[in-house]
Design a protein around this motif. Structure first.
Motif, PDB file in Angstrom:
ATOM      1  N   MET A   1      34.060  10.723   3.208  1.00 29.85           N
ATOM      2  CA  MET A   1      35.099   9.712   3.390  1.00 29.85           C
ATOM      3  C   MET A   1      35.271   8.872   2.130  1.00 29.85           C
ATOM      4  N   SER A   2      34.186   8.470   1.491  1.00 28.72           N
ATOM      5  CA  SER A   2      34.264   7.657   0.279  1.00 28.72           C
ATOM      6  C   SER A   2      34.932   8.427  -0.848  1.00 28.72           C
ATOM      7  N   ALA A   3      34.650   9.746  -0.936  1.00 24.49           N
ATOM      8  CA  ALA A   3      35.289  10.565  -1.971  1.00 24.49           C
ATOM      9  C   ALA A   3      36.795  10.649  -1.730  1.00 24.49           C
ATOM     10  N   THR A   4      37.198  10.786  -0.465  1.00 28.91           N
ATOM     11  CA  THR A   4      38.618  10.829  -0.132  1.00 28.91           C
ATOM     12  C   THR A   4      39.305   9.525  -0.510  1.00 28.91           C
ATOM     13  N   THR A   5      38.676   8.401  -0.153  1.00 22.92           N
ATOM     14  CA  THR A   5      39.239   7.090  -0.479  1.00 22.92           C
ATOM     15  C   THR A   5      39.362   6.900  -1.979  1.00 22.92           C
ATOM     16  N   SER A   6      38.322   7.301  -2.712  1.00 23.56           N
ATOM     17  CA  SER A   6      38.336   7.155  -4.172  1.00 23.56           C
ATOM     18  C   SER A   6      39.437   7.996  -4.801  1.00 23.56           C
ATOM     19  N   ALA A   7      39.641   9.211  -4.270  1.00 22.86           N
ATOM     20  CA  ALA A   7      40.689  10.081  -4.820  1.00 22.86           C
ATOM     21  C   ALA A   7      42.073   9.493  -4.587  1.00 22.86           C
ATOM     22  N   LEU A   8      42.325   8.976  -3.384  1.00 22.40           N
ATOM     23  CA  LEU A   8      43.629   8.379  -3.089  1.00 22.40           C
ATOM     24  C   LEU A   8      43.853   7.109  -3.905  1.00 22.40           C
ATOM     25  N   ILE A   9      42.801   6.309  -4.082  1.00 24.44           N
ATOM     26  CA  ILE A   9      42.917   5.086  -4.887  1.00 24.44           C
ATOM     27  C   ILE A   9      43.220   5.435  -6.339  1.00 24.44           C
ATOM     28  N   GLN A  10      42.577   6.483  -6.853  1.00 21.21           N
ATOM     29  CA  GLN A  10      42.813   6.891  -8.235  1.00 21.21           C
ATOM     30  C   GLN A  10      44.259   7.360  -8.426  1.00 21.21           C
ATOM     31  N   HIS A  11      44.787   8.060  -7.439  1.00 24.26           N
ATOM     32  CA  HIS A  11      46.186   8.483  -7.513  1.00 24.26           C
ATOM     33  C   HIS A  11      47.109   7.268  -7.569  1.00 24.26           C
ATOM     34  N   ARG A  12      46.825   6.266  -6.770  1.00 22.50           N
ATOM     35  CA  ARG A  12      47.648   5.059  -6.775  1.00 22.50           C
ATOM     36  C   ARG A  12      47.547   4.334  -8.119  1.00 22.50           C
ATOM     37  N   ARG A  13      46.350   4.321  -8.688  1.00 20.74           N
ATOM     38  CA  ARG A  13      46.179   3.687 -10.001  1.00 20.74           C
ATOM     39  C   ARG A  13      46.966   4.433 -11.070  1.00 20.74           C
ATOM     40  N   ASP A  14      46.921   5.761 -11.012  1.00 19.31           N
ATOM     41  CA  ASP A  14      47.679   6.555 -11.993  1.00 19.31           C
ATOM     42  C   ASP A  14      49.183   6.300 -11.863  1.00 19.31           C
ATOM     43  N   ILE A  15      49.668   6.220 -10.631  1.00 24.66           N
ATOM     44  CA  ILE A  15      51.093   5.976 -10.416  1.00 24.66           C
ATOM     45  C   ILE A  15      51.479   4.584 -10.896  1.00 24.66           C
ATOM     46  N   ALA A  16      50.642   3.585 -10.597  1.00 20.10           N
ATOM     47  CA  ALA A  16      50.930   2.221 -11.062  1.00 20.10           C
ATOM     48  C   ALA A  16      50.936   2.152 -12.581  1.00 20.10           C
ATOM     49  N   ASP A  17      50.015   2.876 -13.206  1.00 16.67           N
ATOM     50  CA  ASP A  17      49.973   2.901 -14.672  1.00 16.67           C
ATOM     51  C   ASP A  17      51.240   3.542 -15.248  1.00 16.67           C
ATOM     52  N   LEU A  18      51.670   4.646 -14.642  1.00 15.99           N
ATOM     53  CA  LEU A  18      52.890   5.307 -15.116  1.00 15.99           C
ATOM     54  C   LEU A  18      54.126   4.430 -14.895  1.00 15.99           C
ATOM     55  N   GLU A  19      54.178   3.729 -13.767  1.00 13.79           N
ATOM     56  CA  GLU A  19      55.311   2.828 -13.524  1.00 13.79           C
ATOM     57  C   GLU A  19      55.381   1.744 -14.595  1.00 13.79           C
ATOM     58  N   GLN A  20      54.218   1.180 -14.965  1.00 14.37           N
ATOM     59  CA  GLN A  20      54.202   0.163 -16.007  1.00 14.37           C
ATOM     60  C   GLN A  20      54.579   0.752 -17.364  1.00 14.37           C
ATOM     61  N   ARG A  21      54.120   1.971 -17.627  1.00 13.05           N
ATOM     62  CA  ARG A  21      54.477   2.619 -18.892  1.00 13.05           C
ATOM     63  C   ARG A  21      55.973   2.901 -18.985  1.00 13.05           C
ATOM     64  N   VAL A  22      56.593   3.256 -17.853  1.00  7.16           N
ATOM     65  CA  VAL A  22      58.041   3.476 -17.845  1.00  7.16           C
ATOM     66  C   VAL A  22      58.767   2.170 -18.167  1.00  7.16           C
ATOM     67  N   LYS A  23      58.322   1.064 -17.549  1.00  3.24           N
ATOM     68  CA  LYS A  23      58.940  -0.234 -17.832  1.00  3.24           C
ATOM     69  C   LYS A  23      58.775  -0.615 -19.301  1.00  3.24           C
ATOM     70  N   ASN A  24      57.546  -0.434 -19.827  1.00  2.00           N
ATOM     71  CA  ASN A  24      57.308  -0.772 -21.229  1.00  2.00           C
ATOM     72  C   ASN A  24      58.162   0.078 -22.160  1.00  2.00           C
ATOM     73  N   ARG A  25      58.270   1.364 -21.836  1.00  2.00           N
ATOM     74  CA  ARG A  25      59.037   2.260 -22.701  1.00  2.00           C
ATOM     75  C   ARG A  25      60.521   1.903 -22.677  1.00  2.00           C
ATOM     76  N   ARG A  26      61.038   1.514 -21.517  1.00  2.00           N
ATOM     77  CA  ARG A  26      62.432   1.089 -21.448  1.00  2.00           C
ATOM     78  C   ARG A  26      62.676  -0.115 -22.352  1.00  2.00           C
ATOM     79  N   LEU A  27      61.754  -1.075 -22.330  1.00  2.00           N
ATOM     80  CA  LEU A  27      61.896  -2.242 -23.196  1.00  2.00           C
ATOM     81  C   LEU A  27      61.821  -1.847 -24.668  1.00  2.00           C
ATOM     82  N   GLN A  28      60.904  -0.911 -24.985  1.00  2.00           N
ATOM     83  CA  GLN A  28      60.771  -0.476 -26.376  1.00  2.00           C
ATOM     84  C   GLN A  28      62.043   0.213 -26.871  1.00  2.00           C
ATOM     85  N   VAL A  29      62.577   1.117 -26.054  1.00  2.00           N
ATOM     86  CA  VAL A  29      63.800   1.821 -26.449  1.00  2.00           C
ATOM     87  C   VAL A  29      64.973   0.847 -26.541  1.00  2.00           C
TER      88      VAL A  29
END
Length: 272
Positions: A1-29
């Protein structure tokens, strides 16, 4: 169960990081294109002021120094951004990467999270238990929003009280038309705007609805925590199912009331 939770949390972190990178890149461009264009327009505006306004005289020093400072700032900003984008120093995380490519990565990451969540989704009872544990945060958010709208309502009411009283006081105090006329116009305008805003945005009603929903959810959360009616059944799974159903119904009702408040008065009557 802990491994499942950690995997789902990591996916959410990756998505949040990509969302922020998209925002930053839009500002840069945006900066890469907008800054040099702004510098060119500033130079043309400076020249236009000289040609059309001060053609036969010297341009005032404040205008020259202000325009010169803005041009220098925009030119320096343009050089810095181009250096960060095209140099080998890698000052930006996604230099040379288009916004479209980052958005594609984000969509793929979200798709991967959905597929992984389907594979690793815990049983219904565990999801309902997790849902119950997340409710304190939802209750705190509802109460915070309620306090926010209550403060706005009180501020509007105080502005109305003071402005309305001031209109009467200024009318009684000043006999000549000036400066009382200007003051009365400003106060009357304030009363009109605040009254219209209060009637349109309805902060009092929003605060009441949010507080009512928060109290209802908290009442059900306390009832299931203590095992009292309507969650006095010995079957914990049945209690959780009934609890999540009730809370979601309360949240759906809250969203419907917010939509009704966002509609004009005629639209509200049709919905009701």
């Amino acid at each position: 169960m802990s491994a499942t939770t950690s995997a789902l949390i990591q996916h959410r972190r990756d998505i949040a990081d990509l969302e922020q990178r998209v925002k930053n890149r839009r500002l840069q461009v945006f900066g890469l294109y907008a800054t040099p264009i702004a510098a060119i327009f500033m130079i043309l505006a400076w020249i236009g002021v000289k040609v059309f306004v001060y053609l036969h005289s010297d341009t005032p020093s404040p205008i020259n120094w202000t325009a010169f400072g803005l041009v220098v700032f925009l030119v320096v900003a343009t050089i810095a951004q181009f250096a960060a984008e095209f140099s080998d120093l890698s000052l930006w995380e996604d230099d040379g990467v288009s916004v479209k490519a980052l958005r594609l990565r984000l969509e793929l990451a979200e798709e991967e999270r959905i597929l992984e969540a389907r594979r690793l989704t815990p049983p219904t009872a565990e999801r309902q238990a997790s849902y119950k544990e997340r409710l304190p945060g939802e209750i705190a958010r509802l109460r915070s929003d309620s306090r926010h709208y209550r403060r706005i309502h009180l501020l509007m009411q105080w502005i109305l009280f003071l402005a309305s009283s001031a209109i009467t006081a200024v009318t009684a105090w000043f006999d000549p038309p000036q400066p009382a006329k200007g003051v009365l116009i400003a106060l009357g305008f304030t009363v009109t705007v605040v009254t219209a805003a209060a009637g349109y945005f309805k902060p009092r009603e929003r605060a009441f609805n949010l507080q009512q929903t928060a109290d209802s959810i908290e009442q059900h959360a306390t009832a299931i925590e203590l095992g009292i009616a309507p969650y006095g059944d010995a079957d914990e799974v049945a209690n959780l199912k009934s609890f999540t159903t009730t809370v979601e119904a309360l949240r759906a009702e809250q969203r419907m009331r917010e939509q009704q408040l966002d509609q004009p008065q005629q639209g509200q009557q049709e919905v009701i």
